[in-house]
Design a protein around this motif. Structure first.
Motif, PDB file in Angstrom:
ATOM      1  N   ASN A 228       0.810  -1.212   0.000  1.00 43.37           N
ATOM      2  CA  ASN A 228       0.000   0.000   0.000  1.00 43.37           C
ATOM      3  C   ASN A 228       0.849   1.271   0.000  1.00 43.37           C
ATOM      4  OD1 ASN A 228      -2.517   1.291  -0.065  1.00 43.37           O
ATOM      5  ND2 ASN A 228      -2.554   1.523   2.174  1.00 43.37           N
ATOM      6  N   VAL A 229       1.884   1.310  -0.845  1.00 46.43           N
ATOM      7  CA  VAL A 229       2.702   2.512  -1.010  1.00 46.43           C
ATOM      8  C   VAL A 229       2.865   2.798  -2.507  1.00 46.43           C
ATOM      9  CG1 VAL A 229       3.990   2.155   1.140  1.00 46.43           C
ATOM     10  CG2 VAL A 229       4.895   1.249  -1.021  1.00 46.43           C
ATOM     11  N   ARG A 230       3.266   4.002  -2.857  1.00 43.38           N
ATOM     12  CA  ARG A 230       3.544   4.351  -4.243  1.00 43.38           C
ATOM     13  C   ARG A 230       4.736   3.537  -4.755  1.00 43.38           C
ATOM     14  NH1 ARG A 230       6.056   8.780  -4.014  1.00 43.38           N
ATOM     15  NH2 ARG A 230       5.843   9.405  -6.177  1.00 43.38           N
ATOM     16  N   ARG A 231       4.724   3.205  -6.041  1.00 43.36           N
ATOM     17  CA  ARG A 231       5.855   2.450  -6.592  1.00 43.36           C
ATOM     18  C   ARG A 231       7.142   3.244  -6.450  1.00 43.36           C
ATOM     19  NH1 ARG A 231       9.247   2.111 -10.456  1.00 43.36           N
ATOM     20  NH2 ARG A 231       8.516   4.065 -11.339  1.00 43.36           N
ATOM     21  N   GLU A 232       7.072   4.572  -6.633  1.00 39.74           N
ATOM     22  CA  GLU A 232       8.266   5.418  -6.514  1.00 39.74           C
ATOM     23  C   GLU A 232       8.765   5.487  -5.077  1.00 39.74           C
ATOM     24  OE1 GLU A 232       5.998   6.344 -10.090  1.00 39.74           O
ATOM     25  OE2 GLU A 232       5.440   6.310  -7.951  1.00 39.74           O
ATOM     26  N   ALA A 233       7.924   5.050  -4.118  1.00 42.86           N
ATOM     27  CA  ALA A 233       8.317   5.057  -2.706  1.00 42.86           C
ATOM     28  C   ALA A 233       8.933   3.726  -2.271  1.00 42.86           C
ATOM     29  CB  ALA A 233       7.121   5.385  -1.821  1.00 42.86           C
ATOM     30  N   VAL A 234       9.096   2.806  -3.210  1.00 43.44           N
ATOM     31  CA  VAL A 234       9.822   1.551  -2.956  1.00 43.44           C
ATOM     32  C   VAL A 234      11.241   1.757  -3.475  1.00 43.44           C
ATOM     33  CG1 VAL A 234       9.942  -0.921  -3.390  1.00 43.44           C
ATOM     34  CG2 VAL A 234       7.705   0.200  -3.163  1.00 43.44           C
ATOM     35  N   ILE A 235      12.175   1.921  -2.555  1.00 45.88           N
ATOM     36  CA  ILE A 235      13.536   2.312  -2.916  1.00 45.88           C
ATOM     37  C   ILE A 235      14.481   1.121  -2.777  1.00 45.88           C
ATOM     38  CG2 ILE A 235      15.397   3.937  -2.466  1.00 45.88           C
ATOM     39  CD1 ILE A 235      12.752   5.283  -3.257  1.00 45.88           C
ATOM     40  N   PRO A 236      15.084   0.665  -3.878  1.00 48.16           N
ATOM     41  CA  PRO A 236      16.076  -0.417  -3.766  1.00 48.16           C
ATOM     42  C   PRO A 236      17.340   0.092  -3.059  1.00 48.16           C
ATOM     43  CG  PRO A 236      15.343  -0.084  -6.041  1.00 48.16           C
ATOM     44  CD  PRO A 236      14.891   1.103  -5.259  1.00 48.16           C
ATOM     45  N   ALA A 237      17.934  -0.748  -2.250  1.00 48.27           N
ATOM     46  CA  ALA A 237      19.160  -0.376  -1.530  1.00 48.27           C
ATOM     47  C   ALA A 237      20.125  -1.554  -1.586  1.00 48.27           C
ATOM     48  CB  ALA A 237      18.852   0.000  -0.081  1.00 48.27           C
ATOM     49  N   LEU A 238      20.974  -1.551  -2.618  1.00 47.74           N
ATOM     50  CA  LEU A 238      21.963  -2.609  -2.773  1.00 47.74           C
ATOM     51  C   LEU A 238      23.221  -2.275  -1.971  1.00 47.74           C
ATOM     52  CD1 LEU A 238      20.055  -2.938  -5.337  1.00 47.74           C
ATOM     53  CD2 LEU A 238      22.035  -4.049  -6.405  1.00 47.74           C
ATOM     54  N   ASP A 239      24.041  -3.288  -1.745  1.00 46.83           N
ATOM     55  CA  ASP A 239      25.322  -3.063  -1.063  1.00 46.83           C
ATOM     56  C   ASP A 239      26.157  -2.081  -1.870  1.00 46.83           C
ATOM     57  OD1 ASP A 239      24.536  -4.867   0.838  1.00 46.83           O
ATOM     58  OD2 ASP A 239      25.724  -6.529   0.055  1.00 46.83           O
ATOM     59  N   ALA A 240      26.860  -1.203  -1.149  1.00 48.16           N
ATOM     60  CA  ALA A 240      27.671  -0.168  -1.791  1.00 48.16           C
ATOM     61  C   ALA A 240      29.154  -0.460  -1.596  1.00 48.16           C
ATOM     62  CB  ALA A 240      27.324   1.201  -1.202  1.00 48.16           C
ATOM     63  N   PRO A 241      30.032   0.062  -2.472  1.00 49.82           N
ATOM     64  CA  PRO A 241      31.475  -0.182  -2.325  1.00 49.82           C
ATOM     65  C   PRO A 241      32.053   0.414  -1.043  1.00 49.82           C
ATOM     66  CG  PRO A 241      31.029   1.411  -4.079  1.00 49.82           C
ATOM     67  CD  PRO A 241      29.721   0.804  -3.694  1.00 49.82           C
ATOM     68  N   SER A 242      31.451   1.486  -0.530  1.00 47.43           N
ATOM     69  CA  SER A 242      31.858   2.043   0.761  1.00 47.43           C
ATOM     70  C   SER A 242      30.665   2.761   1.362  1.00 47.43           C
ATOM     71  CB  SER A 242      33.036   3.016   0.603  1.00 47.43           C
ATOM     72  OG  SER A 242      32.588   4.329   0.353  1.00 47.43           O
ATOM     73  N   ILE A 243      30.700   2.970   2.665  1.00 46.81           N
ATOM     74  CA  ILE A 243      29.558   3.634   3.292  1.00 46.81           C
ATOM     75  C   ILE A 243      29.422   5.071   2.804  1.00 46.81           C
ATOM     76  CG2 ILE A 243      29.663   2.174   5.340  1.00 46.81           C
ATOM     77  CD1 ILE A 243      30.885   4.515   6.862  1.00 46.81           C
ATOM     78  N   TYR A 244      30.531   5.663   2.318  1.00 46.96           N
ATOM     79  CA  TYR A 244      30.482   7.056   1.885  1.00 46.96           C
ATOM     80  C   TYR A 244      29.932   7.229   0.481  1.00 46.96           C
ATOM     81  CZ  TYR A 244      33.100   7.484   6.145  1.00 46.96           C
ATOM     82  OH  TYR A 244      33.467   7.405   7.460  1.00 46.96           O
ATOM     83  N   SER A 245      29.651   6.129  -0.196  1.00 47.76           N
ATOM     84  CA  SER A 245      28.965   6.224  -1.487  1.00 47.76           C
ATOM     85  C   SER A 245      27.470   5.975  -1.333  1.00 47.76           C
ATOM     86  CB  SER A 245      29.562   5.226  -2.488  1.00 47.76           C
ATOM     87  OG  SER A 245      29.438   3.899  -2.025  1.00 47.76           O
ATOM     88  N   VAL A 246      27.027   5.656  -0.112  1.00 45.59           N
ATOM     89  CA  VAL A 246      25.605   5.372   0.112  1.00 45.59           C
ATOM     90  C   VAL A 246      24.725   6.590  -0.156  1.00 45.59           C
ATOM     91  CG1 VAL A 246      23.899   4.723   1.869  1.00 45.59           C
ATOM     92  CG2 VAL A 246      26.031   3.438   1.666  1.00 45.59           C
ATOM     93  N   PRO A 247      25.069   7.810   0.302  1.00 46.73           N
ATOM     94  CA  PRO A 247      24.202   8.953  -0.019  1.00 46.73           C
ATOM     95  C   PRO A 247      23.989   9.125  -1.524  1.00 46.73           C
ATOM     96  CG  PRO A 247      25.742   9.560   1.702  1.00 46.73           C
ATOM     97  CD  PRO A 247      26.172   8.209   1.210  1.00 46.73           C
ATOM     98  N   LEU A 248      25.057   8.971  -2.307  1.00 41.78           N
ATOM     99  CA  LEU A 248      24.926   9.110  -3.762  1.00 41.78           C
ATOM    100  C   LEU A 248      24.036   8.014  -4.331  1.00 41.78           C
ATOM    101  CD1 LEU A 248      28.634   9.940  -4.705  1.00 41.78           C
ATOM    102  CD2 LEU A 248      26.714  11.535  -4.523  1.00 41.78           C
TER     103      LEU A 248
END
Length: 543
Positions: A228-248
């Motif tokens: 019951n959420v918008r499709r655009e509100a389903v955000i994929p979050a894959l593993d990142a090469p470093s924690i400092y690339s997570v915001p990007l």
């Protein structure tokens, strides 16, 4: 009025809610908004100060002396906003305060209950000191379904009703596991987690889906339909090469855009220059150094979370990759050959803080190796104390030790029972409570003008750093230590408490009583860590 974003986790723990909160705050900050992040911890400890690092990871200390959850370190590192005592609350602290009020008669004879008394306290905490903010992000520890978390979720349900949906947003971090045998991502755990939340009266607005493989559009649409959420509100979050690339990465997937859409806000595109620079430097090093961290809790890297990140920041400042070798100090208490075998490949040696006697002789042996072999050495808190004990023994004080390890004839390090703070004279009983009784928070130190410490700090004569300790180097041994070449280059303003020691005849040998790792940021590395990694880089070119 500040808008509130509530961050919860489902399916399993360790999904990275703290990192998600820090990254989202950084993205909102990059769009020009004023942010603050808070952590609700449902456990019954008053704070994590007396908890084993193996149970809870490191204890993070704020300027105002709060012993807090390690996630507050992520918050500070990603936003540069200093956390306060009011940014971390536990069930233990809430119940302690409520019971104290009941004993005083503040409730005028009323029956004290979870609702409304506990939930009201949680709501008050969420809204305290928020007038000058655009967003307050509140992370709720634990996982949906934990019994101890129920009062917090009920409080937030009430808060949504009171503030309105237009001023509150629930972001639920969940897991979409990959089943290798079937070759599929499974959305059912996420559906069950959201169903449990809705059973508590809370409908998530945004889902952050942690997954190991790309989330197909079909599965994203399926999650949106059943949750019951918008499709655009389903955000994929894959593993990142470093924690400092997570915001990007989260920005690319539309997390900050989804949050602003929920609140009906428009803003300029975020200025991500800072994060692009950090990821470019991290991903394209021009060299490599290896740092040996000789500690007590090396089996769990989270026990030294801020230290690990501060070393990475030092590498970013010097454009080098920092490889950290975690070395158990106890192995050096068996055979001397172990010391050389483990430490000779190191370009720098760091002995971090810790408590108790276990492993201390191994740490002292590491100090001796660094001093004799001219390997860059950095001692933090207990690491500085071990450097002083090693120097005293080298100067002929054979029984030099610390009263932390038992009665000793030569207390080079002893318990501190009185010190000056901004609130006046502080006193502690030697056999008193352990929790919250240390010298905690930011204290000033005066630097010697011609010292390496002053040079590292850019010529500063006074600094402010965060402390967490109850033992101090005994200044009565200063003459003997300095006769061995270990000088006191930083002292408390009253001249009584040693804050920094160093060896002028060594490429880099610095010990500090405080914890500089707490104030290091990827975009503003702490000068001590930048200087230490620079020295390790120079040493790497000599060996």
């Amino acid at each position: 009025m500040a808008r509130h974003i509530f961050i919860t986790g489902g399916v399993v723990s360790s999904l990275g809610k703290g990192l998600m909160a820090a990254s989202l705050a950084a993205l909102l900050q990059a769009r020009g908004f004023r942010v603050r992040i808070r952590k609700f911890d449902p456990y019954l400890n008053v704070d994590p100060g007396t908890m084993s690092p193996y149970q809870h990871g490191e204890v993070y200390v704020t300027d105002d002396g709060a012993e807090t959850d390690l996630d507050l370190g992520h918050y500070e590192r990603f936003t540069g906003v200093s956390a306060h005592q009011s940014d971390n609350i536990t069930s233990g602290r809430i119940y302690r305060d409520i019971i104290a009020k009941e004993r005083r008669g503040d409730y005028l004879g009323a029956t004290v209950q979870v609702i409304p008394h506990v939930t009201d306290a949680i709501k008050d905490f969420a809204q305290t000191d928020t007038d000058d903010l655009d967003f307050v992000l509140c992370e709720i520890g634990g996982t949906i379904g934990d019994i101890e978390g129920l009062p917090f979720l009920e409080a937030l349900r009430q808060l949504r009703n009171e503030l309105g949906r237009e001023n509150t947003c629930f972001v639920h971090v969940t897991l979409v596991p990959y089943i290798a045998a079937a070759g599929e991502l499974k959305t059912k755990p996420t559906q069950h987690s959201v169903r449990e939340m809705t059973g508590l009266g809370i409908q998530p607005d945004i889902l952050l889906c942690r997954c190991e493989h790309e989330l197909p559009e079909s599965e994203r649409a399926k999650i949106a339909l059943f949750c019951n959420v918008r499709r655009e509100a389903v955000i994929p979050a894959l593993d990142a090469p470093s924690i400092y690339s997570v915001p990007l990465q989260y920005h690319k997937e539309g997390l900050d855009a989804a949050v602003l859409h929920h609140f009906g806000l428009a803003s300029p595109a975020p200025d991500l220059t800072r994060w692009n620079t950090i990821t470019e430097r991290f991903g394209n090093p021009e060299g490599e150094v290896t740092i040996g961290v000789v500690g007590k809790y090396v089996g769990l890297p989270d026990a030294y979370k801020s230290l690990n990140e501060a070393l990475v920041h030092g590498g970013i400042a010097n454009r080098v990759k920092v490889k950290i070798r975690w070395i158990d100090a106890e192995i050096f208490e068996k055979e001397d050959s172990e010391i050389a075998a483990a430490l000779e490949p190191m370009h720098g040696i760091l002995v971090p803080g810790g408590f108790g006697e276990r492993g201390t002789e191994g740490k002292i042996a590491s100090v001796r190796f660094a001093r004799e072999r001219k390997v860059p050495y950095f001692g933090i808190c207990l690491g500085m104390q071990m450097a002083c004990i090693e120097a005293a023994r080298a100067a002929g004080v054979e029984k030099a030790s610390s009263t932390e390890f038992g009665a000793t004839e030569e207390p080079v390090v002893g318990i501190i029972t009185e010190w000056m703070s901004k609130d006046g004279l502080q006193k502690r009983a030697e056999g008193g409570d352990l929790g919250g009784t240390m010298r905690l928070g930011a204290y000033p130190a005066v630097l010697s003008g011609n010292s390496q410490a002053s040079t590292i700090y850019g010529g500063a004569t006074e600094i402010s750093e965060r402390h967490r300790h109850r033992y101090e180097v005994n200044a009565a041994y200063r003459e003997q230590l300095e006769s061995n070449g270990l000088i006191f280059s930083g002292m408390s303003p009253d001249g009584l408490l040693p804050e920094i020691v160093e060896r002028p005849d060594h490429p880099f040998f610095v010990g500090v009583q405080f914890h500089p790792e707490y104030k290091s940021r990827p975009f503003d590395p702490h000068p001590l860590f930048s200087g230490f990694i620079a020295a390790a880089l120079r040493h790497s070119r000599l060996v």
